[in-house]
Design a protein around this motif. Sequence first.
Motif, PDB file in Angstrom:
ATOM      1  N   THR A 122       3.857  -0.819   3.694  1.00 58.57           N
ATOM      2  CA  THR A 122       3.665   0.505   3.104  1.00 58.57           C
ATOM      3  C   THR A 122       4.906   0.912   2.326  1.00 58.57           C
ATOM      4  O   THR A 122       6.033   0.828   2.841  1.00 58.57           O
ATOM      5  CB  THR A 122       3.380   1.556   4.194  1.00 58.57           C
ATOM      6  N   LEU A 129      -8.154   3.402  -0.633  1.00 58.49           N
ATOM      7  CA  LEU A 129      -8.449   2.361   0.345  1.00 58.49           C
ATOM      8  C   LEU A 129      -9.889   2.418   0.844  1.00 58.49           C
ATOM      9  O   LEU A 129     -10.448   1.422   1.257  1.00 58.49           O
ATOM     10  CB  LEU A 129      -7.486   2.465   1.535  1.00 58.49           C
ATOM     11  N   VAL A 142       0.843  -1.184   0.000  1.00 59.66           N
ATOM     12  CA  VAL A 142       0.000   0.000   0.000  1.00 59.66           C
ATOM     13  C   VAL A 142       0.884   1.242   0.000  1.00 59.66           C
ATOM     14  O   VAL A 142       2.036   1.202   0.422  1.00 59.66           O
ATOM     15  CB  VAL A 142      -0.954   0.025   1.214  1.00 59.66           C
ATOM     16  N   ASN A 195      -3.686   1.736  -3.584  1.00 61.88           N
ATOM     17  CA  ASN A 195      -3.327   3.126  -3.317  1.00 61.88           C
ATOM     18  C   ASN A 195      -4.020   3.596  -2.049  1.00 61.88           C
ATOM     19  O   ASN A 195      -5.197   3.334  -1.842  1.00 61.88           O
ATOM     20  CB  ASN A 195      -3.739   4.028  -4.485  1.00 61.88           C
ATOM     21  N   THR A 196      -3.293   4.317  -1.208  1.00 64.30           N
ATOM     22  CA  THR A 196      -3.897   4.817   0.023  1.00 64.30           C
ATOM     23  C   THR A 196      -5.062   5.753  -0.272  1.00 64.30           C
ATOM     24  O   THR A 196      -5.990   5.860   0.520  1.00 64.30           O
ATOM     25  CB  THR A 196      -2.851   5.549   0.869  1.00 64.30           C
ATOM     26  N   GLU A 232       1.016   5.788  -1.455  1.00 66.01           N
ATOM     27  CA  GLU A 232       0.545   6.825  -2.356  1.00 66.01           C
ATOM     28  C   GLU A 232       0.695   6.368  -3.810  1.00 66.01           C
ATOM     29  O   GLU A 232       1.560   5.538  -4.117  1.00 66.01           O
ATOM     30  CB  GLU A 232       1.350   8.118  -2.147  1.00 66.01           C
TER      31      GLU A 232
END
Length: 374
Positions: A234, A217, A93, A213-214, A95
């Motif tokens: 991350t 989520l 996970v 992608n954060t 950006e």
Amino acid sequence: MARARKPEAEPAAEPEEGLQRPPAEIVHADELARLVASDTAPKPPGWALSPIAVRSFVLGDKALGISRKFVGDASLVDRAMVSLATSRGLMLVGEPGTAKSLLSELLAAAICGRSTLTIQGSAATSEEQIKYGWNYALLLAEGPSPKALVPGPLQVGMKHGLVVRFEEITRCPLEIQDSLLAALSDRLLAIPELGEAGTVFARNGFNVIATANTRDLGVNEMSAALKRRFNFETVFPIREYAVELDLVREQTRIALERSGVPTLPSAEVFELLVTTFRELRAGQTVDGVAIERASTAMSTAEAVSVAHAVGVRAHFLQRKPPVPEDVVQCLLGAATKASDEDLALLRRYFEHRVGKRREAHWRAYYEARHHLPS
């Protein structure tokens, strides 16, 4: 040690020449072959390379002549490999544009020699695209049979002991995501139409690498049951300016070569581009004026795309080396995707940040701001 099982009819690798975006196992075939030949460390069952050799492939090894392909925390790569050598999947996970997909591809290429067994998550992704489907002409003519079955990536990965990549898993509806549960927990895939003969048991080497992608989520939150089947890692943006600058320059060189552009933009052009991306990504206050973070993903990958566009524009349209004006022209498509507010933010950035710098290339960059739409 057991080695990764290959598909019975795996397609031959195409030559790299002419491919717009060859997969890692084609681009780095020589390095993989050298690592296989020299690898004496223990391998998890079903792996083509040991974790030590996989780490060398991903992070580089000067002694072996292996290039670095992923710029990130070495401990992240180690934890990712440990996950994939167990019964838990790997969830990356972060950006957008932080090289999650690249890391996924490199790991798959090194572990099983094939990175293209991929599911692309979206609102339209169906269970058939993940598990298996049917040739409906044969199904109607002969009924359910192995001959009428159309294997999906999950079935192929389980049958042959390969790594399956699931890109942007949280873009899929919850019930589609949960189609992975049996494969990750019981390591089997049931095909009810084929009866008892329709159960596919996972072979050594099979596992799943998913990415999310954060920013996405919350679109389709994963169930607690599925989360328990993954180890989450991350992937963060590159922290060091010099490292990001070198990476953007090198990836741009590769992209421009494939586009038939023989020369790179100048160091000044790369400085303008990478600095702009980093400052808009971070957000800051200049002389009491807040320069917010852009809502668009101002990632390293986007910076490479813009630098690529700058080189193409200058070579094919301008017929001269890239200048700061080219950066402004090509920046718009990357920095103003999400809303009109991003364009206003970009204008404020030029007025309150770019305009304060005195170097000649920064002054030329500032003077080219008139290309920003009013």
